[in-house]
Design a protein around this motif. Structure first.
Motif, PDB file in Angstrom:
ATOM      1  N   CYS A  21      40.951  33.537  32.365  1.00  0.00           N
ATOM      2  CA  CYS A  21      42.097  33.665  33.366  1.00  0.00           C
ATOM      3  C   CYS A  21      41.353  32.789  34.923  1.00  0.00           C
ATOM      4  O   CYS A  21      42.927  32.324  35.361  1.00  0.00           O
ATOM      5  N   GLY A  31      50.808  31.351  39.588  1.00  0.00           N
ATOM      6  CA  GLY A  31      50.326  32.631  39.254  1.00  0.00           C
ATOM      7  C   GLY A  31      49.182  33.105  39.369  1.00  0.00           C
ATOM      8  O   GLY A  31      48.707  33.958  38.724  1.00  0.00           O
ATOM      9  N   PHE A  34      48.249  36.467  39.989  1.00  0.00           N
ATOM     10  CA  PHE A  34      48.514  37.676  38.733  1.00  0.00           C
ATOM     11  C   PHE A  34      47.064  37.603  37.595  1.00  0.00           C
ATOM     12  O   PHE A  34      46.247  38.204  37.337  1.00  0.00           O
ATOM     13  N   ALA A  38      44.491  40.356  36.484  1.00  0.00           N
ATOM     14  CA  ALA A  38      44.305  40.460  35.522  1.00  0.00           C
ATOM     15  C   ALA A  38      43.004  40.155  34.452  1.00  0.00           C
ATOM     16  O   ALA A  38      42.089  40.994  33.994  1.00  0.00           O
ATOM     17  N   TYR A 157      48.337  47.004  43.764  1.00  0.00           N
ATOM     18  CA  TYR A 157      46.882  46.085  43.293  1.00  0.00           C
ATOM     19  C   TYR A 157      45.729  47.210  42.626  1.00  0.00           C
ATOM     20  O   TYR A 157      46.361  47.800  41.389  1.00  0.00           O
ATOM     21  N   ALA A 160      49.226  48.498  39.395  1.00  0.00           N
ATOM     22  CA  ALA A 160      48.994  47.848  38.657  1.00  0.00           C
ATOM     23  C   ALA A 160      47.750  47.928  38.058  1.00  0.00           C
ATOM     24  O   ALA A 160      48.193  47.861  36.766  1.00  0.00           O
TER      25      ALA A 160
END
Length: 179
Positions: A21, A31, A34, A38, A157, A160
């Motif tokens: 990631c 991204g 994001f 992740a 954040y 999520a």
């Protein structure tokens, strides 16, 4: 120290996904946040599954591997801050579990701790590293706007992260650790 092979292999896979990631954040520029978020969520998964010490080792290994493998070191620093936030938040939640208080009081304390940790990381970055983060020096109003936007982003954040832990990991966990 005995570690079950299945859990060790699972931790290694999560570490690999975390580093992937970080690397993809450099490739897919739109991204980046994001993907870095992740990657940091895996620190929380390891914390909840294996405990604080294992999560701390996982976090350090993620930062070190990121420094070696990721092309953009600023993204590794961002992952480091996000992962540290998750590690600190989970530790705070663990410690608040033993507190003899109501759910509302614990939740309020946790939000206070979250904002405290976040601002210890975010405020110095915005105030002292402006030339590294932005194209130039910010005016006072833009700087205040960036600081306020950061507080709102923290709320997103945390939301999520809660969703990932509750909904996604909560459902996948049973399939992965089936004996």
């Amino acid at each position: 120290m005995r570690i079950k092979a299945k859990k060790m292999a699972f931790g290694g896979l999560l570490l690999a996904l975390s580093v992937i990631c970080m690397i993809l954040g450099s490739v897919i520029e739109t991204g980046t946040l994001f993907l870095l978020a992740a990657a940091s969520f895996f620190v929380g998964i390891v914390f909840r599954e294996f405990g604080r010490r294992t999560a701390a080792v996982f976090y350090v290994a993620g930062v070190l591997l990121g420094l070696i493998l990721a092309p953009n070191k600023l993204y590794v620093a961002t992952y480091g801050a996000m992962g540290f936030f998750i590690l600190a938040e989970e530790t705070a939640w663990d410690r608040l579990g033993g507190l003899n208080a109501g759910v509302r009081k614990k939740t309020a304390l946790l939000w206070g701790i979250r904002y405290g940790i976040f601002n210890l990381l975010y405020l110095p970055a915005v105030l002292f590293f402006q030339k590294l983060l932005f194209a130039g020096t910010l005016s006072l109003w833009v700087e205040l706007g960036v600081l306020a936007a950061g507080q709102a982003v923290l709320f997103l954040y945390v939301g999520a992260y809660g969703y990932v832990q509750r909904e996604l990991w909560g459902k996948l966990r049973g399939h992965i650790f089936r004996t």
